[in-house]
Design a protein around this motif. Structure first.
Motif: not given
Length: 438
Positions: A252-277
């Motif tokens: 989770x710490x490697x994700x952007x905040x938006x991705x973290x929200x989607x991973x935590x709230x919706x259980x998403x695991x795959x995201x397109x390449x983009x600038x992450x934390x």
């Protein structure tokens, strides 16, 4: 009339009654397709009873029968849509809710139900469109604030999400679902001190469920206090669960905040390449070794919590936790209404650099937009904001960008801030009372 005539009349009446009773007995109660006939309200009441016992199959059958026999019966349609929603049948649920809106365009339950399904499908903008149409008592329901806040978090607008959760907490200061989501929103944004305080309060409110404690462990882990997080986790997780959970937190710490929200709230695991934390450009896909070790649903089970929130009126409950003394410092304290610690009054005669209570109305990407937002809210507020002026404050985010928070100027005391926020809420204007630097 003779005695014999009177006797014959009596026998005729008696025989007719016997034949009538025999006919009723032979025919029996009226049935349709082999089932007893009930009015729609009775069918819906029976179906509601099945829902309470978890017998969704029989509930669906009765709701469907009532809706088929009475196509305009809203109670039957809403019950059917709710049950499909709980079972995760999004398409069927949305279709039925939309049929309700054709009969009753302002039906708030249908609007909320559709927005819930859209959130599950990660369509926050569409959900907000439906939520914006909700008025009346439903607009004061904690579920409305939860779903709306989740929509903003999934969009990456965590400031607005926090204001929305806080507006719900104005009505229900101890609502555990709202506290959980507010605390997680702060953690997702990287504001760990308020996240830990709020999640600590949620964990201390009830001892029947460990969801907030799991969330609290995640907040500690994300903040860098891994040892404290592991010590807390050891009190309720198994030895097998801890490694996979902390691998998930590290990811989770490697994700952007938006991705973290989607991973935590919706259980998403795959995201397109983009600038992450912490990375220039990277794929946000969870590494294979970590994916294999992680449970199907993360042990910060926010996906599970979300599904619980989206069910009818179910709130999460948690267990008692240690004090959050190891929290990382943050520039701002959590909303006063959601604080886990006793209220602290601002001492009289303090310097201008001390902290004060503010009414926050929103956050914007530029100061110009913040002031435009003030003008819009000024018109919407009736005369509530007429005697006040706007105040903006710039906040630097971890990714280097800035946000401009919009406050009500000339407010510094807790009682005045809470009273003003309450009046704004009556005008359907979201606000948040915070304790921040002057």
């Amino acid at each position: 009339m003779s005695q014999i005539g009177r006797h014959n009349i009596f026998l005729t009446i008696l025989l007719s009654g016997v034949l009538l009773l025999a006919g009723c007995s032979a025919q029996g109660p009226k049935r349709v397709n082999g089932e007893l006939v009930f009015d729609a309200d009775s069918l819906v009441n029976m179906a509601d009873g099945f829902v309470k016992t978890g017998d969704y199959g029989n509930a669906l059958r009765l709701y469907q029968r009532a809706a088929t026999e009475n196509p305009e019966h809203l109670g039957a349609k809403l019950g059917l849509a709710r049950t499909y929603r709980v079972l995760g049948a999004a398409d069927a649920s949305v279709e039925i809710y939309q049929s309700v809106l054709k009969l009753d365009p302002g039906n708030a339950e249908a609007q909320l139900g559709i927005s819930q399904m859209l959130i599950r499908e990660n369509k926050p903008d569409a959900a907000l469109d439906y939520l914006s149409q909700i008025t009346g008592p439903m607009a004061q329901d904690y579920r409305y604030f939860n779903i709306r806040g989740l929509a903003y978090d999934l969009k990456g607008d965590h400031e607005q999400a926090q204001i929305t959760y806080g507006a719900g907490l104005n009505n229900e200061p101890d609502n555990i679902s709202l506290l959980n989501n507010l605390g997680l929103s702060f953690a997702i944004q990287g504001q760990y001190a308020p996240a830990i305080r709020i999640l600590s309060k949620a964990a201390n409110l009830d001892v029947n469920n460990k969801t907030a404690l799991q969330n609290l462990v995640m907040a500690y882990a994300l903040s860098g206090e891994e040892q404290a997080a592991k010590e807390m986790a050891a009190t309720f997780m198994t030895e097998e669960e801890i490694p996979s959970s902390f691998q998930f937190y590290k990811w989770l710490g490697s994700l952007t905040s938006k991705q973290r929200a989607q991973a935590i709230f919706l259980g998403l695991r795959d995201f397109p390449p983009e600038a992450t934390a912490g990375q220039e450009v990277a794929s946000a896909e969870m590494p294979e070794q970590e994916m294999a070790a992680a449970p199907e649903e993360p042990l910060d089970p926010k996906k599970k919590q979300l599904l619980e929130i989206l069910k009818e009126d179910q709130q999460t409950s948690e267990v008692e936790t240690p004090a959050a003394g190891a929290a990382v410092e943050a520039a701002e304290q959590p909303p006063e209404e959601a604080a886990a610690e006793p209220d602290q009054e601002k001492p009289s005669g303090v310097a201008a650099t001390e902290k004060v209570y503010r009414v926050q109305l929103g956050s914007y990407p530029s100061e110009k937009l913040a002031l435009a937002g003030w003008n819009r809210l000024l018109k919407k507020s009736g005369d509530v904001l007429n005697s006040y002026s706007p105040l903006t404050g710039e906040v630097s985010r971890p990714d280097g960008t800035a946000l401009y928070r919009l406050y009500v100027s000339d407010v510094a005391e807790k009682a005045e801030a809470r009273e003003l926020c309450s009046r704004l809420k009556e005008q359907n204007i979201d606000c948040l009372v915070i304790y921040t630097s002057r």
